[in-house]
Design an enzyme around this catalytic site. Structure first.
Site, PDB file in Angstrom:
ATOM      1  N   CYS A 103      26.115  67.145   2.388  1.00 17.00           N
ATOM      2  CA  CYS A 103      25.438  66.060   3.112  1.00 17.00           C
ATOM      3  C   CYS A 103      24.830  65.013   2.179  1.00 17.00           C
ATOM      4  O   CYS A 103      24.395  63.961   2.625  1.00 17.00           O
ATOM      5  CB  CYS A 103      24.364  66.628   4.024  1.00 17.00           C
ATOM      6  SG  CYS A 103      25.024  67.837   5.167  1.00 17.00           S
ATOM      7  N   HIS A 112      19.384  61.249   6.155  1.00 12.45           N
ATOM      8  CA  HIS A 112      20.500  62.075   6.635  1.00 12.45           C
ATOM      9  C   HIS A 112      20.096  62.642   7.999  1.00 12.45           C
ATOM     10  O   HIS A 112      18.945  63.029   8.210  1.00 12.45           O
ATOM     11  CB  HIS A 112      20.757  63.202   5.632  1.00 12.45           C
ATOM     12  CG  HIS A 112      21.665  64.258   6.151  1.00 12.45           C
ATOM     13  ND1 HIS A 112      22.888  63.966   6.716  1.00 12.45           N
ATOM     14  CD2 HIS A 112      21.535  65.612   6.224  1.00 12.45           C
ATOM     15  CE1 HIS A 112      23.469  65.089   7.097  1.00 12.45           C
ATOM     16  NE2 HIS A 112      22.666  66.102   6.809  1.00 12.45           N
ATOM     17  N   ASN A 146      25.125  65.856  13.361  1.00  7.90           N
ATOM     18  CA  ASN A 146      25.135  65.861  11.898  1.00  7.90           C
ATOM     19  C   ASN A 146      26.570  65.612  11.416  1.00  7.90           C
ATOM     20  O   ASN A 146      27.433  66.463  11.582  1.00  7.90           O
ATOM     21  CB  ASN A 146      24.607  67.222  11.417  1.00  7.90           C
ATOM     22  CG  ASN A 146      24.554  67.337   9.902  1.00  7.90           C
ATOM     23  OD1 ASN A 146      25.097  66.513   9.188  1.00  7.90           O
ATOM     24  ND2 ASN A 146      23.900  68.390   9.428  1.00  7.90           N
TER      25      ASN A 146
END
Ligand code: UT7
Length: 332
Positions: free
Chosen positions: A116, A256, A286
């Site tokens: 990520c 994020h 996500n």
């Protein structure tokens, strides 16, 4: 020689059409909209469900839009970095496929595997390349088909992830704008808590690994949550502090998008009001390496030349980071 700064001069993005909402998910596993909204903050996510299409398809769409929006000839591009944890193949790289499909014949291309945090790590590389004066146009793309490694029988992970891609063009300027500072870290503590157990060289695919469902995301959510909040907050605070960034002169935090509670905790630590946090987790879930550029893509129209942005991410490895970016253009 005048100092060169590395600025973002455009954003392109793409999310697949298919919308998997909480309603549909709750018919697949024992979950419900209330739990997912309260604990994570996701309403729906996009899924690339056409047979035979991988991450390069998403990346291609995003990069093509970027080239069009910025009026860039594919032959002018010097390098393409694709941040992804869900490459089309072990090899060749996903970026090599995109280069071929889009005719970026003068570019070298590589994939960045930093989960990520891939977009932040890639941006730092791209910025250094541009600041060196040797590269004039570098594309950084975050692209993920997370659905390819989600176990839709596992309620602890299947509500969390979605597919998408977004790309930025990084170019030089002598103006006081662009990628100003970053703190990036990899601590090596994350493997037991966030990984895919099989499919790599340590544990190649076999009947056993398939039978034991080892080709899916494994996550110990609570542990990852704690590390994410602590590390994103600490590094964001450090970057803010050493650049004199405060809630008054920061335009936005671009975090994020893993969990709305993580985002709110980071914002609280920096004493930033809700309106100054760019959030789209509710619609995309996500998307790992794609989540920060997707937020820039979604909110591009709100960003003004000179806006101070603080980007922060956390991911498998563990990888984490925070960066200070001075936005370089107004959108017409
Ligand atoms: O992107 C990079 C890194 N990843 C992250 O940053 C993610 C970090 N972790 C998280 O965001 C959160 O830990 C999760 C969203 C993954 C989980 O939230 P949580 O508040 O930590 O829940 P939990 O795993 O502790 O589970 C709490 C309860 C459990 O029930 P009991 O044992 O208390 O009875 C779970 O079984 O919630 C239950 N549960 C669910 N209930 C309904 C877990 N998943 C679900 C579900 N629907 N989908």
């Amino acid at each position: 020689m005048e100092q060169l700064n590395a600025i973002i001069t455009g954003v392109g993005g793409y999310v697949p059409e298919y919308v998997l909402n909480n309603e549909e998910l709750s018919r697949m596993v024992d979950t419900n909209d209330e739990w997912i909204m309260a604990r994570v903050g996701i309403k729906e996510r996009r899924i690339l469900n056409e047979e035979g299409l991988g991450t390069s398809y998403l990346a291609r769409k995003a990069v093509r839009q970027l080239l069009t929006k910025t009026g860039t000839d594919p032959l002018e591009v010097d390098a393409l970095i694709i941040a992804t944890t869900t490459p089309d193949y072990h090899f060749p790289s996903t970026s090599s496929i995109v280069v071929g499909k889009l005719g970026l014949h003068n570019a070298f291309a590589l994939d960045m595997q930093a989960a990520c945090c891939g977009f932040l790590f890639s941006m730092d590389q791209a910025a250094s390349m541009v600041q060196s004066g040797r590269y004039k146009k570098v594309i950084v793309c975050g692209a993920e088909k997370m659905s390819s490694m989600v176990d839709y029988n596992d309620r602890s992970t299947c509500p969390l992830f979605g597919d998408g891609a977004a790309a930025v063009l990084v170019e030089p300027t002598t103006e006081d704008l662009g990628w100003k500072d970053s703190i990036l870290r990899t601590d090596g503590k994350g493997l037991p808590f966030l990984c895919m157990h099989a499919g790599g060289s340590a544990c190649p695919p076999s009947h056993y690994t398939v039978d034991h469902r080892m080709h899916y995301i494994h996550q110990e959510g609570k542990t990852v949550f704690k590390y994410a909040v602590t590390n994103m907050s600490d590094l964001s605070a450090q970057v803010a502090q050493r650049n004199g960034l405060t809630k008054e002169n920061l335009a936005y935090i671009v975090p994020h998008q893993a969990n709305i509670r993580i985002i709110e905790a980071v914002a609280a630590r920096l004493d930033m009001p809700k309106e100054k946090i760019l959030v789209n987790i509710e619609r995309y879930g996500n998307t790992s390496g794609a989540s920060i550029p997707l937020a820039l893509w979604d909110y591009e129209r709100m960003l003004k030349k000179g806006d101070n942005l603080l980007l922060t991410a956390f991911g498998a490895g563990f990888t984490y980071g925070a960066a200070y970016l001075k936005w370089a253009y107004d959108t017409k």
